[in-house]
Design an enzyme around this catalytic site. Structure first.
Site, PDB file in Angstrom:
ATOM      1  N   GLU A 126       0.829  -1.198   0.000  1.00  0.00           N
ATOM      2  CA  GLU A 126       0.000   0.000   0.000  1.00  0.00           C
ATOM      3  C   GLU A 126       0.867   1.253   0.000  1.00  0.00           C
ATOM      4  OE1 GLU A 126      -3.159  -2.122   3.127  1.00  0.00           O
ATOM      5  OE2 GLU A 126      -2.117  -0.278   3.671  1.00  0.00           O
ATOM      6  N   LYS A 128       2.006   4.812   1.796  1.00  0.00           N
ATOM      7  CA  LYS A 128       2.072   5.391   3.141  1.00  0.00           C
ATOM      8  C   LYS A 128       1.767   6.884   3.015  1.00  0.00           C
ATOM      9  CE  LYS A 128       4.883   5.814   7.313  1.00  0.00           C
ATOM     10  NZ  LYS A 128       4.551   7.238   7.519  1.00  0.00           N
ATOM     11  N   ASP A 130       0.890  10.782   3.808  1.00  0.00           N
ATOM     12  CA  ASP A 130       1.417  11.781   4.735  1.00  0.00           C
ATOM     13  C   ASP A 130       0.255  12.674   5.165  1.00  0.00           C
ATOM     14  OD1 ASP A 130       3.149  13.179   6.275  1.00  0.00           O
ATOM     15  OD2 ASP A 130       4.128  14.253   4.638  1.00  0.00           O
ATOM     16  N   TYR A 243      -7.586   2.241   4.918  1.00  0.00           N
ATOM     17  CA  TYR A 243      -6.551   1.220   4.753  1.00  0.00           C
ATOM     18  C   TYR A 243      -6.590   0.123   5.831  1.00  0.00           C
ATOM     19  CZ  TYR A 243      -4.123   4.437   7.973  1.00  0.00           C
ATOM     20  OH  TYR A 243      -3.799   5.272   9.020  1.00  0.00           O
ATOM     21  N   LYS A 333      10.124   3.605   3.890  1.00  0.00           N
ATOM     22  CA  LYS A 333      10.126   5.011   3.494  1.00  0.00           C
ATOM     23  C   LYS A 333      11.004   5.275   2.271  1.00  0.00           C
ATOM     24  CE  LYS A 333       8.684   7.463   7.637  1.00  0.00           C
ATOM     25  NZ  LYS A 333       8.899   8.680   8.417  1.00  0.00           N
ATOM     26  N   CYS A 427      18.539  46.108 -11.237  1.00  0.00           N
ATOM     27  CA  CYS A 427      18.644  44.738 -11.742  1.00  0.00           C
ATOM     28  C   CYS A 427      20.085  44.260 -11.605  1.00  0.00           C
ATOM     29  CB  CYS A 427      18.206  44.693 -13.209  1.00  0.00           C
ATOM     30  SG  CYS A 427      18.540  43.120 -14.030  1.00  0.00           S
ATOM     31  N   CYS A 430      21.616  43.859 -15.488  1.00  0.00           N
ATOM     32  CA  CYS A 430      21.894  44.971 -16.406  1.00  0.00           C
ATOM     33  C   CYS A 430      21.977  46.331 -15.733  1.00  0.00           C
ATOM     34  CB  CYS A 430      20.833  45.008 -17.507  1.00  0.00           C
ATOM     35  SG  CYS A 430      19.193  45.547 -16.947  1.00  0.00           S
ATOM     36  N   CYS A 445      12.700  43.890 -13.526  1.00  0.00           N
ATOM     37  CA  CYS A 445      13.695  44.722 -14.192  1.00  0.00           C
ATOM     38  C   CYS A 445      13.001  45.523 -15.285  1.00  0.00           C
ATOM     39  CB  CYS A 445      14.790  43.838 -14.797  1.00  0.00           C
ATOM     40  SG  CYS A 445      15.864  44.703 -15.965  1.00  0.00           S
ATOM     41  N   CYS A 451      18.510  44.034 -21.078  1.00  0.00           N
ATOM     42  CA  CYS A 451      18.881  43.053 -20.052  1.00  0.00           C
ATOM     43  C   CYS A 451      19.173  41.688 -20.671  1.00  0.00           C
ATOM     44  CB  CYS A 451      17.749  42.923 -19.033  1.00  0.00           C
ATOM     45  SG  CYS A 451      18.145  41.834 -17.649  1.00  0.00           S
TER      46      CYS A 451
END
Length: 690
Positions: A126, A128, A130, A243, A333, A427, A430, A445, A451
């Site tokens: 299965e 796992k 989180d 589960y 894991k 920037c 440039c 910028c 640039c």
């Protein structure tokens, strides 16, 4: 948490005490406050260290050790619920490589007394998840209670909030047992998590007090489950996977395997992860771990591993439990997606469109399967919100191909008082001014034509068919020209010769001749097209036409004040400031003069009188193929009459002009009740003045 808590102890007893204190602290932060300070991988590391000390020194084992319990304590604000069947956790396989699956199979076979000649053991494999473990209790087929894991023995009653989850059945079919506890995971999808955090950022930007963004989907899900106001919980998009099961009473024909139980839960309306499968033997477990690991980042939700369980319930009973964990199951894991590291510096990168992004330079750390040295901070507001500074210890997260980001700063580990991050006013590529417009989070910028970071984007936009138009100058050729150093600024385009172009890789002589001819043709353009081609922020085709009509000459536009620009039709303060700032940059003016010197010309004149605007205030959408006009021609005619031509249909749309093979826009117009006309009706409307 004080810094001395991390001090190195001088004996196993002192170290065990320190570890217990740390684990209690972090469990409280994680399970009770929903404000984790360390990544899961670091918590697991501390937990395993304490287990090792207690194994080597049994006399140090105490009743209140975190190794003797499952998780956090019950919050005072919720009614305690004692689980009829304890919600125990399972052991974690520390080897994150696929071969770790073989370790579990070896232990199972040894405990069952199987030899190499005996058949392979059948498992259920299965995901796992989180999220937050949950127990759902049904009596006579009706959901009567939902409880968190709590400490494994006693959890929290969160029934009202769990009822808001659409995936949780409120009533079961008639064949369900009279009493059934379903165990599973409450989680939040990644896209729902991102949308939730966007809303939180908007609230924070608007000055809302007490609002915060969430660290990760698990943190957000836990916070939603523990809301006292179920109305707030209902606004947090939660999901559920089943589960396992707890107490079951009155089941006359119980399944004999784990998998059959899951399929039964699925038949009763509970979502079960589609990846769940029966795996026979160690090789099948190894394959499952590898396959899920390769697709992990494409899942719409977070997982931190997979779970293997012996399939036959009779064998599960034979294997039994050790301390707090079943011998017949293990969590295997994957490499952690969050880790500790240190910020060495904060640089600023400039994107193709001129957006400035602060980037944290990190001490190298292995996270999400790769070594990470950089993490995005998104923008100055986000960097300041997190209060991130050079030298800080941070949690960095990386999931798949997603750009690594700093999740949070461990303020208790900050040394001294380093200065907060401030976005530069120029920037870094440039030297042009970097500005942040009102109500925007990003700095940009303003040296778009000069640039180097924006070079490719500026050339492609300039050559667009609705701008100056250089036919045949596409993405790949522009990339080749820029990467080879042949083009540094826009005027360099017009210095390209046949010999240079023909010498490029994969460039045939005919193609080179066509590009040279297209460049020569593009020199004869119009003032609106040229203005649009400059790529000034907020200046689209319609605005470029209004600027040309209002001022008549390019120099008049370039020298106009913000006040004068604001007098142009449909040019507000933000657009006026953007135009003024663009032409205020010496680099941009120099590029314009060089383009003129290269031979680019257009007709100029005195400011024109505004033509009649019979369709002013009307919004049109074009879709399909028209009998006599191209889509661009139709757009030009409508805009000349003062209409706005939008790209999508909404309630604010006045007319949809539909040709043959009209698609979803036509369908949406019909759904919203928007007027639909054809090309002939549109032309008649233009001829009659609306």
């Amino acid at each position: 948490m004080t810094a001395d808590l991390f001090a190195e102890p001088s004996s196993p007893a002192e170290r065990a005490a320190e570890l217990r204190a740390q684990l209690h602290h972090h469990a409280h932060r994680y399970y009770t406050l929903d404000e984790p300070e360390i990544p899961d991988a670091e918590y697991d590391k501390l937990f395993r260290e304490l287990q090792a000390i207690e194994t080597a020194h049994p006399e140090l084992l105490t009743p209140d050790s975190p190794t003797q319990r499952v998780g956090g304590r019950v919050l005072d604000m919720f009614t305690p619920v004692r689980h009829a069947v304890p919600m125990l956790s399972i052991n974690t396989e520390t080897d994150t490589e696929p071969s770790g699956a073989r370790n579990f199979d070896t232990r199972v076979r040894r405990a069952l007394g199987l030899s190499e000649a005996d058949p392979a053991v059948e498992y259920v494999a299965e995901l796992k998840f989180d999220g937050l473990a949950m127990s759902l209790r049904y009596e006579q087929g009706v959901l009567v209670q939902a409880a968190t894991r709590g400490d494994g023995e006693v959890g929290e009653d969160v029934t009202t909030n769990i009822r808001t989850i659409q995936q949780v059945p409120l009533r079961l079919p008639a064949d369900a047992p009279p009493v059934l506890e379903v165990r599973g995971e409450v989680y939040m999808r990644r896209d729902h998590f991102d949308a939730l955090n966007e809303k939180q950022r908007a609230k924070i930007a608007a000055g809302a007090k007490g609002e915060k963004t969430f660290v990760n989907p698990r943190n957000a899900a836990a916070g939603a489950v523990r809301q006292l106001d179920s109305g707030i919980a209902a606004q947090r998009p939660l999901s559920f996977f089943a589960y396992s099961w707890g107490e079951v009473l009155g089941d006359e024909n119980p399944p004999a395997t784990q998998y059959d139980w899951l399929m039964r839960l699925k038949a009763w309306g509970f979502p079960v992860a589609e990846q769940t499968t029966v795996a026979v033997g160690a090789d099948a477990l190894v394959d499952f771990h590898k396959r899920i690991g390769e697709s992990r980042d494409q899942l719409p939700y977070d997982i931190d591993g997979v779970v293997y369980k012996v399939n036959a319930l009779a064998l599960q009973k034979q294997l039994g439990f050790v301390t707090r964990e079943p011998r017949w199951a293990v969590a295997h894991k994957y490499p952690a997606q969050e880790q500790f590291t240190t910020v060495l510096a904060i640089d600023v990168q400039v994107g193709r469109t001129g957006k400035l992004t602060p980037v944290a330079k990190l001490a190298p750390v292995f996270v999400g399967g790769v070594t990470v040295t950089n993490a995005t901070l998104h923008n100055e507001l986000e960097a300041r919100r997190k209060d991130l500074r050079v030298g800080d210890t941070v949690i960095v997260r990386r999931a798949g191909d997603v750009i690594p980001e700093v999740v949070s700063v461990l303020l208790d580990k900050r040394v001294g008082d380093p200065p907060p991050f401030t976005m530069p006013s120029q920037c870094p590529v440039c030297g042009s001014d970097a500005v942040r417009e009102e109500d925007e989070a990003d700095h940009r910028c303003t040296g778009g034509l000069f640039c180097a970071a924006q070079r490719k984007e500026a050339i492609l936009h300039f050559a667009h068919r609705r701008a100056v138009e250089v036919e045949g100058l596409g993405d790949k050729l522009v990339e080749q020209l820029v990467d080879s150093g042949l083009i540094k600024t826009l005027p360099d385009l017009y210095k390209l010769g046949f010999t240079t172009l023909a010498g490029l890789e994969r460039m045939a002589e005919k193609s080179a001749k066509n590009i040279v001819a297209a460049l020569e043709k593009s020199k004869h353009t119009t003032l609106p097209r040229f203005l649009f081609g400059l790529g000034i922020r907020h200046v689209g085709e319609a605005t470029a036409k209004e600027l040309a009509r209002h001022f008549g000459k390019l120099d008049s536009v370039m020298d106009a004040s913000v006040e004068a620009l604001s007098e142009v039709n449909d040019v507000g303060p933000v657009v006026a400031q953007s135009i003024h700032t663009f032409f205020e940059q010496p680099h941009n003016r120099e590029v314009v003069e060089q383009l003129r010197a290269c031979g680019l010309t257009w007709e100029e004149g005195e400011p024109a009188e505004r033509a009649p605007q019979p369709l002013a205030g009307k919004t049109f959408v074009l879709t399909g193929t028209f009998p006599t006009l191209s889509r661009d021609q139709a757009k030009d005619l409508l805009e000349a009459a003062g209409a706005k031509v939008a790209g999508s249909v909404s309630k604010k749309t006045d007319y949809v002009v539909a040709g043959t093979e009209a698609g979803s826009k036509l369908e949406k117009a019909q759904t919203l009740g928007v007027a639909v006309i054809d090309e002939a009706a549109m032309l008649a409307m233009l001829a009659s003045g609306g």
